[in-house]
Design a protein around this motif. Structure first.
Motif, short mmCIF file in Angstrom:
data_model
loop_
_atom_site.label_atom_id
_atom_site.label_comp_id
_atom_site.label_asym_id
_atom_site.label_seq_id
_atom_site.Cartn_x
_atom_site.Cartn_y
_atom_site.Cartn_z
N LYS A 166 -2.07 -7.84 5.06
CA LYS A 166 -3.08 -8.31 4.10
C LYS A 166 -3.92 -7.11 3.68
O LYS A 166 -4.47 -6.42 4.54
CB LYS A 166 -3.96 -9.35 4.78
N SER A 167 -4.03 -6.93 2.38
CA SER A 167 -4.82 -5.80 1.88
C SER A 167 -6.26 -5.96 2.35
O SER A 167 -6.83 -7.05 2.28
CB SER A 167 -4.75 -5.79 0.36
N ARG B 118 -8.79 -4.82 0.92
CA ARG B 118 -9.56 -5.24 -0.25
C ARG B 118 -9.06 -6.62 -0.66
O ARG B 118 -7.99 -7.03 -0.25
CB ARG B 118 -9.31 -4.26 -1.39
N MET B 119 -9.82 -7.32 -1.47
CA MET B 119 -9.41 -8.69 -1.76
C MET B 119 -8.14 -8.76 -2.62
O MET B 119 -7.32 -9.63 -2.47
CB MET B 119 -10.55 -9.47 -2.44
N LEU B 120 -7.96 -7.81 -3.53
CA LEU B 120 -6.79 -7.89 -4.40
C LEU B 120 -5.84 -6.73 -4.11
O LEU B 120 -6.26 -5.68 -3.65
CB LEU B 120 -7.21 -7.84 -5.87
N GLU C 48 -0.96 -12.35 -4.19
CA GLU C 48 -1.99 -11.47 -4.77
C GLU C 48 -2.66 -10.59 -3.71
O GLU C 48 -2.99 -9.45 -3.97
CB GLU C 48 -3.04 -12.35 -5.48
N VAL C 49 -2.79 -11.12 -2.50
CA VAL C 49 -3.57 -10.37 -1.51
C VAL C 49 -2.77 -9.90 -0.30
O VAL C 49 -3.28 -9.17 0.53
CB VAL C 49 -4.77 -11.20 -0.98
N SER D 280 -4.95 -2.13 6.27
CA SER D 280 -4.74 -3.56 6.04
C SER D 280 -4.93 -4.35 7.33
O SER D 280 -5.01 -3.78 8.43
CB SER D 280 -3.33 -3.78 5.49
#
Ligand code: ADP
Ligand code: ASP
Ligand code: MG
Length: 440
Positions: free
Chosen positions: A311-312, A314-316, A343-344, A367
């Motif tokens: 999961k990144s 950052r949010m996106l 997206e994430v 991440s």
């Protein structure tokens, strides 16, 4: 010239070896015959190597003696004439003395490969003695003189072809050659192998190297079935497959073919036939370039899969994120099987856990990572599978009661892959057999 490869069960008993001799002398076409080790031998050699590596030499010695005793029973049922018996017993003596010497020297990775090579060396030599006893003219080709892999463990058809062609030219009058599957030399010149089940790969590489008319893989079942016959009750053989379909089935776990065994034949356009030694007249499966009919052909399952969710932080998903993810896997030379993105986050699967800790550590620098082990990839394979109306619906209806962790479709037009917990594998394979193939 054609290639005929016989697997472990096809040479697993003296009578089976004798049957192989009949099968290879049925027609006059020149051939190279590739043999596996007698069934059970490579497993025993793996255990012997493991025991030696753990310093359990007494137990290893017992296993070596048990294996030797099995071969001592095998030989007099295979050959009868005194000189053949003597030759065969000398072969056993040579190879079992070698194993006993290894017991006494310090263990190394290279030595474990030497141990694993004994199975194919013994089976081909014993078979050669039997052919000679029967007056069948042939030449035994040492695979270690032409089958090689590079520093990345990859074989190269051109390199093999050059070496093999030279060797064949030394025997212009011969029509029958016998050689070992599985074993090869690595870039350091040591004895190595093409991984478990690798004799199929040997056969396909040789077929490509000499541009054979056909590569016949003789085993204990009449061709590729639509599902794993070891797990699912009602399975049916498939008459035709394209190279793409067969390659995906092999890669995604259909044990009848080594995962990499299709590409050499495909690249050099040599048809592959899967045939049954116990039922030589059965049609089996023909694999060739021509696309087969559209729609689902078979299901395969690949165990031992690890899912990694990244999961990144950052949010996106910024651009560059996927590149950074892939670079980590590249750095640790770990291939990714399946991938899904949102997206994430991105989820990937790997089947090689050797660098897992390092991979996770590096991914965590940019991440959030979670890891799920004991996963199974279930692949439904068929020519343009999504193009057949209703197939995708049937696939998903079949697994509606199962927790599916990932789904991948579209990368290959011949494959729908799902990731499930390994405990659900049997149920999923059975449900797909009735839901997609109408077999129950
Ligand atoms: P060999 O020793 O001849 O190489 P393998 O044991 O490696 O034989 O491969 C043949 C076995 O593969 C069959 O006996 C069967 O149990 C298993 N198998 C798994 N999936 C399939 C499938 N889809 N079709 C046919 N056989 C399969
Ligand atoms: N004997 C080797 C194995 O058992 C190679 C093969 O059978 O294809 O893995
Ligand atoms: Mg096999």
């Amino acid at each position: 010239m054609k290639i005929m490869k016989f697997g472990g069960t096809s040479v697993g008993k003296p009578q089976r070896m004798q049957e192989v001799a009949r099968l290879i002398t049925k027609d006059a076409e020149p051939k190279i015959v590739v043999l596996s080790a007698v069934s059970g031998t490579t497993n025993a050699l793996v255990e012997i190597g493991d025991l030696i590596s753990k310093g359990k030499r007494e137990e290893a010695k017992q296993k070596i003696d048990t294996l030797e005793a099995q071969y001592k029973q095998f030989v007099p049922e295979l050959v009868q004439k005194p000189d053949a018996l003597e030759k065969a017993n000398n072969i056993l003596k040579e190879h079992f003395e070698f194993l006993n010497i290894i017991l006494r020297i310090s263990f190394s990775e290279a030595l474990s490969k030497d141990i694993l090579a004994q199975g194919e060396l013994i089976s081909t030599k014993l078979f050669s003695v039997y052919l000679t006893e029967q007056g069948i003219d042939h030449e035994l080709l040492p695979a270690l003189e032409f089958m090689s892999i590079d520093a990345n463990d990859d074989p190269h058809v051109e390199v093999i072809s050059e070496k093999l062609t030279k060797i064949l030219q030394q025997h212009p009058a011969k029509k029958l050659f016998i050689t070992q599957g599985y074993i090869c030399r690595n870039a350091r010149g040591e004895v190595d192998n093409l991984k478990r089940g690798g004799s199929d790969y040997t056969a396909s590489l040789i077929a490509a190297a000499i541009k054979a008319s056909v590569c016949e893989i003789w085993t204990d079942i009449s061709g590729m079935h639509n599902n794993d016959p070891r797990i699912v009750n009602k399975t049916v053989p498939i008459e035709r497959l394209s190279f793409d379909e067969a390659a995906e089935l092999a890669y995604f776990g259909a044990k009848i073919l080594h995962p990499a065994s299709i590409w050499p034949a495909q690249h050099y356009n040599v048809p592959v036939k899967l045939l049954n030694t116990m039922e030589p007249d059965a049609k089996g499966t023909t694999i060739e370039e021509k696309p087969s009919s559209v729609g689902a052909k078979a299901v395969a399952a690949k165990d031992g899969i690890i899912a990694i969710n990244i999961k990144s932080s950052r949010m996106l998903l910024a651009y560059g994120f996927l590149r950074k993810v892939f670079e980590v896997f590249e750095k640790y030379r770990t291939p990714i099987d399946m991938i899904t993105t949102s997206e994430v986050a991105v989820s990937v699967t790997i089947d090689n856990a050797s660098a897992l800790n390092n991979i996770v550590r590096e991914l965590e620098t940019f991440s959030n990572v979670t890891v799920d082990k004991d996963q199974t990839i279930i692949s439904i394979v068929g020519n343009e599978i999504g193009a057949q109306p209703g197939t995708l619906k049937k696939v998903f209806d079949s697994v509606s009661n199962i927790n599916v962790r990932m789904v991948s479709f579209g990368g290959s037009i011949h494959n729908i892959s799902m990731l499930v917990d390994s405990v659900n594998k049997t149920q999923v394979l059975q449900q797909l057999n009735s839901g997609v193939f109408g077999l129950s």
